[in-house]
Design an enzyme around this catalytic site. Structure first.
Site, PDB file in Angstrom:
ATOM      1  N   ASP A  31      30.712  36.260  41.080  1.00  0.00           N
ATOM      2  CA  ASP A  31      29.907  35.788  42.211  1.00  0.00           C
ATOM      3  C   ASP A  31      29.077  36.943  42.784  1.00  0.00           C
ATOM      4  O   ASP A  31      28.260  36.743  43.695  1.00  0.00           O
ATOM      5  CB  ASP A  31      30.777  35.100  43.281  1.00  0.00           C
ATOM      6  CG  ASP A  31      31.798  36.023  43.911  1.00  0.00           C
ATOM      7  OD1 ASP A  31      31.947  37.178  43.456  1.00  0.00           O
ATOM      8  OD2 ASP A  31      32.481  35.577  44.865  1.00  0.00           O
ATOM      9  N   SER A  32      29.250  38.147  42.199  1.00  0.00           N
ATOM     10  CA  SER A  32      28.355  39.267  42.517  1.00  0.00           C
ATOM     11  C   SER A  32      26.914  38.889  42.197  1.00  0.00           C
ATOM     12  O   SER A  32      25.984  39.562  42.634  1.00  0.00           O
ATOM     13  CB  SER A  32      28.756  40.517  41.723  1.00  0.00           C
ATOM     14  OG  SER A  32      28.916  40.218  40.354  1.00  0.00           O
TER      15      SER A  32
ATOM     16  N   ASP B 136      33.670  32.915  37.827  1.00  0.00           N
ATOM     17  CA  ASP B 136      34.223  33.272  39.137  1.00  0.00           C
ATOM     18  C   ASP B 136      34.193  32.054  40.058  1.00  0.00           C
ATOM     19  O   ASP B 136      33.185  31.335  40.120  1.00  0.00           O
ATOM     20  CB  ASP B 136      33.339  34.379  39.737  1.00  0.00           C
ATOM     21  CG  ASP B 136      34.136  35.419  40.472  1.00  0.00           C
ATOM     22  OD1 ASP B 136      35.360  35.261  40.614  1.00  0.00           O
ATOM     23  OD2 ASP B 136      33.520  36.423  40.896  1.00  0.00           O
TER      24      ASP B 136
ATOM     25  N   LYS C 160      38.317  33.018  37.589  1.00  0.00           N
ATOM     26  CA  LYS C 160      38.892  34.095  38.414  1.00  0.00           C
ATOM     27  C   LYS C 160      38.812  33.673  39.866  1.00  0.00           C
ATOM     28  O   LYS C 160      37.841  33.042  40.283  1.00  0.00           O
ATOM     29  CB  LYS C 160      38.101  35.393  38.212  1.00  0.00           C
ATOM     30  CG  LYS C 160      38.582  36.530  39.120  1.00  0.00           C
ATOM     31  CD  LYS C 160      37.935  37.843  38.796  1.00  0.00           C
ATOM     32  CE  LYS C 160      36.581  38.060  39.432  1.00  0.00           C
ATOM     33  NZ  LYS C 160      36.560  37.953  40.901  1.00  0.00           N
TER      34      LYS C 160
ATOM     35  N   GLU D 204      40.045  35.110  44.053  1.00  0.00           N
ATOM     36  CA  GLU D 204      40.459  36.287  44.827  1.00  0.00           C
ATOM     37  C   GLU D 204      41.680  35.983  45.698  1.00  0.00           C
ATOM     38  O   GLU D 204      41.779  34.904  46.274  1.00  0.00           O
ATOM     39  CB  GLU D 204      39.303  36.735  45.736  1.00  0.00           C
ATOM     40  CG  GLU D 204      38.071  37.172  44.972  1.00  0.00           C
ATOM     41  CD  GLU D 204      36.946  37.657  45.878  1.00  0.00           C
ATOM     42  OE1 GLU D 204      37.146  37.766  47.116  1.00  0.00           O
ATOM     43  OE2 GLU D 204      35.859  37.955  45.341  1.00  0.00           O
TER      44      GLU D 204
ATOM     45  N   GLU E  78      40.429  45.896  42.489  1.00  0.00           N
ATOM     46  CA  GLU E  78      39.128  46.450  42.905  1.00  0.00           C
ATOM     47  C   GLU E  78      39.297  47.439  44.065  1.00  0.00           C
ATOM     48  O   GLU E  78      39.887  47.099  45.103  1.00  0.00           O
ATOM     49  CB  GLU E  78      38.177  45.302  43.313  1.00  0.00           C
ATOM     50  CG  GLU E  78      36.819  45.826  43.771  1.00  0.00           C
ATOM     51  CD  GLU E  78      35.730  44.747  43.806  1.00  0.00           C
ATOM     52  OE1 GLU E  78      35.975  43.606  43.375  1.00  0.00           O
ATOM     53  OE2 GLU E  78      34.619  45.081  44.265  1.00  0.00           O
TER      54      GLU E  78
HETATM   55  O1  KIV Z   1      31.913  39.214  41.204  1.00  0.00           O
HETATM   56  C1  KIV Z   1      32.170  40.159  40.448  1.00  0.00           C
HETATM   57  O2  KIV Z   1      31.303  40.677  39.721  1.00  0.00           O
HETATM   58  C2  KIV Z   1      33.536  40.651  40.424  1.00  0.00           C
HETATM   59  C3  KIV Z   1      33.791  41.916  39.686  1.00  0.00           C
HETATM   60  C4  KIV Z   1      33.285  43.064  40.449  1.00  0.00           C
HETATM   61  C5  KIV Z   1      35.226  42.077  39.337  1.00  0.00           C
HETATM   62  O3  KIV Z   1      34.391  40.071  41.007  1.00  0.00           O
END
Ligand code: KIV
Length: 265
Positions: free
Chosen positions: A44-45, A83, A113, A115, A182
């Site tokens: 989600d970056s 994500d 993934k 969090e 992280e």
């Molecule tokens: O969103 C993302 O790119 C991440 C990575 C930094 C692990 O969660």
């Protein structure tokens, strides 16, 4: 052979380091996938490096599915992880399972993934029960930026460190196949890595992790808004791109481009 969650677990057993990167579109996915990475995360970056938001909170399921599907078209070898964005799994177990399922069915991800530790164990269990592999994410979890008061290293004090170690054990027990650590101190990441049987994937967590992940735009110098300490720029691709664009502009202005070879008779 295409990578899977089994590749990840085998790597931990054999002590082979895992290399992961993020990608957000088809062309990038093909480039990254051609370099023998083990996993590609559509993080989600993307909210920050592709969409220009100041953090990841505005990213929606629609954004994630759109980008994950594009990446999936370019991935043949790596494990593809989608994500789960803010508010796609916090609200209820059924939202969590439905949205994880959408990333797999519509986004063509192999795994998801999410969090958090203790507070998301029920979600992790429910998604795993739905036969979707889950990667955990502990430490500086960007979706908690407003609780942390900024993007700050986590686990420097003993209570938080103990909590993170406990969270890691509980995530493993809930069935994650790997977990991202992280921005936590290297010693703590190493302790967590030794305490769990699933691979830890570090970003700003030192060399003791079972693998590493970086954001594509960061490691290639394509995103200049922030350059955190943990990022190593492996190639200044941003500068190379600017050089190419400046050359194009100059050649258009002096009528050097297009030449005869780029024109049709
Ligand atoms: O969103 C993302 O790119 C991440 C990575 C930094 C692990 O969660």
């Amino acid at each position: 052979m295409a990578k899977s969650v089994i590749t990840f677990l085998k790597a931990k057993k054999e002590g082979t380091k895992l290399a992961l990167l993020t990608a957000y579109d088809y062309a990038t996915a093909k480039l990254v996938d051609s370099c023998d990475v083990d996993g590609i995360l559509v993080g989600d970056s993307l909210g920050m490096v592709c969409l220009g938001y100041e953090n990841t909170l505005p990213v929606t399921m629609e954004d994630m599915i759109h980008h994950t599907r594009a990446v999936a078209r370019g991935v043949k070898n790596a494990l593809l992880i989608g994500d789960m964005p803010f508010m796609s799994y916090q609200t209820s177990l059924s939202d969590a399972v439905r949205n994880a399922g959408r990333l797999v069915q519509e986004g063509r991800a192999h795994a998801v993934k999410l969090e958090g530790g203790a507070r998301v164990l029920r979600q992790v269990r429910a998604i795993v029960k739905a036969q979707i592999p889950v990667m955990g994410h502990l430490g500086l979890t960007p979706q908690s930026v407003n609780v942390f008061g900024g993007f700050k290293v986590q686990g420097r004090n003993q209570d938080v460190a103990a909590q993170l170690l406990d969270d890691a054990r509980r995530l493993e027990d809930a069935g994650v196949f790997a977990m991202v650590l992280e921005c936590i101190p290297e010693e703590l990441a190493t302790r967590i890595t030794e305490a769990v049987a699933v691979p830890t994937i570090g970003i700003g967590a030192g060399a003791g992790c079972d693998g590493q992940i970086l954001v594509y735009h960061d490691m290639l110098g394509l995103y200049s808004d922030v350059r955190p300490k943990h990022v190593k720029v492996f190639a200044e691709a941003g500068q190379l791109i600017q050089q190419g664009i400046r050359e194009y502009v100059a050649q258009v202005r002096n009528s050097e481009f297009p030449g005869k070879e780029h024109s049709f008779s």
